[in-house]
Design an enzyme around this catalytic site. Structure first.
Site, PDB file in Angstrom:
ATOM      1  N   ASN A  29     -16.337   1.957 -24.220  1.00 44.42           N
ATOM      2  CA  ASN A  29     -15.076   2.623 -24.572  1.00 44.42           C
ATOM      3  C   ASN A  29     -13.838   1.842 -24.115  1.00 44.42           C
ATOM      4  O   ASN A  29     -12.736   2.370 -24.163  1.00 44.42           O
ATOM      5  CB  ASN A  29     -15.050   4.055 -24.022  1.00 44.42           C
ATOM      6  CG  ASN A  29     -15.067   4.117 -22.505  1.00 44.42           C
ATOM      7  OD1 ASN A  29     -15.044   3.096 -21.840  1.00 44.42           O
ATOM      8  ND2 ASN A  29     -15.105   5.324 -21.960  1.00 44.42           N
ATOM      9  N   LYS A  30     -14.009   0.592 -23.688  1.00 47.35           N
ATOM     10  CA  LYS A  30     -12.845  -0.212 -23.308  1.00 47.35           C
ATOM     11  C   LYS A  30     -12.371  -1.021 -24.524  1.00 47.35           C
ATOM     12  O   LYS A  30     -13.114  -1.191 -25.484  1.00 47.35           O
ATOM     13  CB  LYS A  30     -13.186  -1.131 -22.136  1.00 47.35           C
ATOM     14  CG  LYS A  30     -13.936  -0.456 -21.001  1.00 47.35           C
ATOM     15  CD  LYS A  30     -13.145   0.608 -20.238  1.00 47.35           C
ATOM     16  CE  LYS A  30     -14.049   1.186 -19.163  1.00 47.35           C
ATOM     17  NZ  LYS A  30     -13.526   2.100 -18.235  1.00 47.35           N
TER      18      LYS A  30
END
Ligand SMILES: *Cc1c(COP(=O)(O)O)cnc(C)c1O
Length: 369
Positions: free
Chosen positions: A180-181
């Site tokens: 999710n980065k």
């Protein structure tokens, strides 16, 4: 279902991974990891990069590399992921907490000086959710008191503070490449620094502190926290489109704000401060206490209607695992406690379509009216 995070993997990225496999480099050996380390370090104006298995490993190595241990204190925000506090507790040192700012959700830099004691060794600064921490006063303090700075920039790929890249400020700075980065290798992380000696220490700690003369004779304990070539190839191919990724994230944030700004029950993230423009790692919200339902109820309603959400982090002084160890007795940090109780975030992954943002906003409006 609109998931809270869906990453976007392009054709070019799949080809980069295929090329890596084709060349037979599947462990951390080979040219891909050093190439990724050099390219990422350059991106944030640092001389050295040490790629590791995840962002948590990066923090553990950073704390250890600075020689922090028994009897030392490390100042950090109470509201963040457990990784920085866990790294400090694991090496026998004491996390010393500061509260959050109401508006930016970041650590309140104004509270740091009051927490410095003769035992303080370092400050761990964590940029949260999309806005950078106010670094200049923090760096001044660190210089004045001779403290190291570990900069947790796990959510800040492509972000700047007064025009300088996040990740360029710490004695050691760390990033995560979790799914999710903004840049992802699935799982992964990196430590960046300008200090050659610390670079060497981090490299050794990442790789079991193998001996220099006799490989299997160890002076110290390290970890196997190596990143693989396959992961490095995936990350490397994304660096080219970081600008595009940040633009997309800002567009997602801008659209949400446009659609939600007149909803009385919500506090929205600021688009900018004096020193940085929000990159919306995720699009966070605070549900006001005056809303017609609780955060838990709202999140359950949204889930039933096909909208994934996640609560904010939970403060370190309220973690059962630390309380059982006798840490932080009687401490209170009212801003962080409120953010943890009222804060959550909306779907903000790179695969999210504008149409889905409209849908999420419409559902939220209906539930809160
Ligand atoms: C994601 C994250 C981490 C941990 O990274 P992992 O790769 O999941 O171990 C650390 N700090 C912050 C602020 C994060 O958001």
């Amino acid at each position: 279902m609109i998931p809270v995070n869906e990453p976007r993997i392009t054709k070019a990225e799949k080809e980069a991974v295929a090329a890596c496999l084709e060349q037979g480099w599947i462990s951390s050996e080979g040219p891909f990891v050093p190439r990724f380390e050099e390219a990422f370090a350059r991106l944030v104006n640092r001389r050295r990069g040490i790629a590791v298995a995840n962002g948590t490993a990066a923090l553990e190595i950073a704390v250890k590399a600075l020689g922090i241990g028994q009897g030392d204190e490390v100042i950090m925000p109470t509201l963040t992921i457990i990784s920085p506090a866990a790294a400090v507790v694991r090496c026998g040192a004491l996390p010393v907490l500061v509260d959050s700012e109401r508006r930016t959700w970041n650590m309140d830099v104004g509270q740091i000086e009051g927490k410095i004691t003769p035992r303080t060794r370092a400050i761990i600064v964590v940029h949260l959710y999309g806005l950078p921490v106010d670094m200049d006063p923090l760096l001044n303090l660190a210089a004045r008191y001779g403290l190291s700075v570990i900069e947790d920039a796990a959510e800040m790929h492509g972000q700047t503070y007064r025009g300088r890249p996040c990740g360029s400020f710490g004695t050691l700075s760390t990033f995560s490449f979790y799914a999710n980065k903004h840049i992802t290798t699935g799982e992964g992380g990196i430590i960046v620094t300008d200090d050659d000696e610390l670079d060497g220490r981090c490299r050794s700690l990442r790789n079991l502190c193998f001996g220099e003369e006799h490989r299997f004779v160890h002076q110290e304990m390290g970890w196997n926290y190596r990143l693989t070539s396959i992961q490095a190839a995936l990350g490397l191919s994304q660096l080219d489109r970081l600008g595009e990724i940040v633009r997309r994230k800002r567009r997602i944030g801008g659209l949400y704000t446009e659609r939600l700004q007149d909803i009385e029950a919500l506090e929205l993230p600021p688009a900018a401060t004096d020193y940085g423009e929000n990159i919306y790692w995720v699009y966070g919200l605070i549900l006001k206490e005056t809303a017609s339902l609780t955060k838990r109820e709202l999140m359950a309603r949204l889930a039933a209607l096909g909208v994934g959400t996640r609560p904010f982090f939970w403060p370190m002084h309220e973690q059962p695992v630390f309380q059982r160890q006798g840490l932080f007795p009687g401490e209170a940090y009212p801003v962080a406690e409120r953010l943890a109780r009222q804060g959550f975030y909306l779907p903000s992954g790179l695969a999210l379509e504008d149409e889905q943002i409209e849908q999420v906003a419409a559902v939220l409006r209906r539930e809160l009216s």
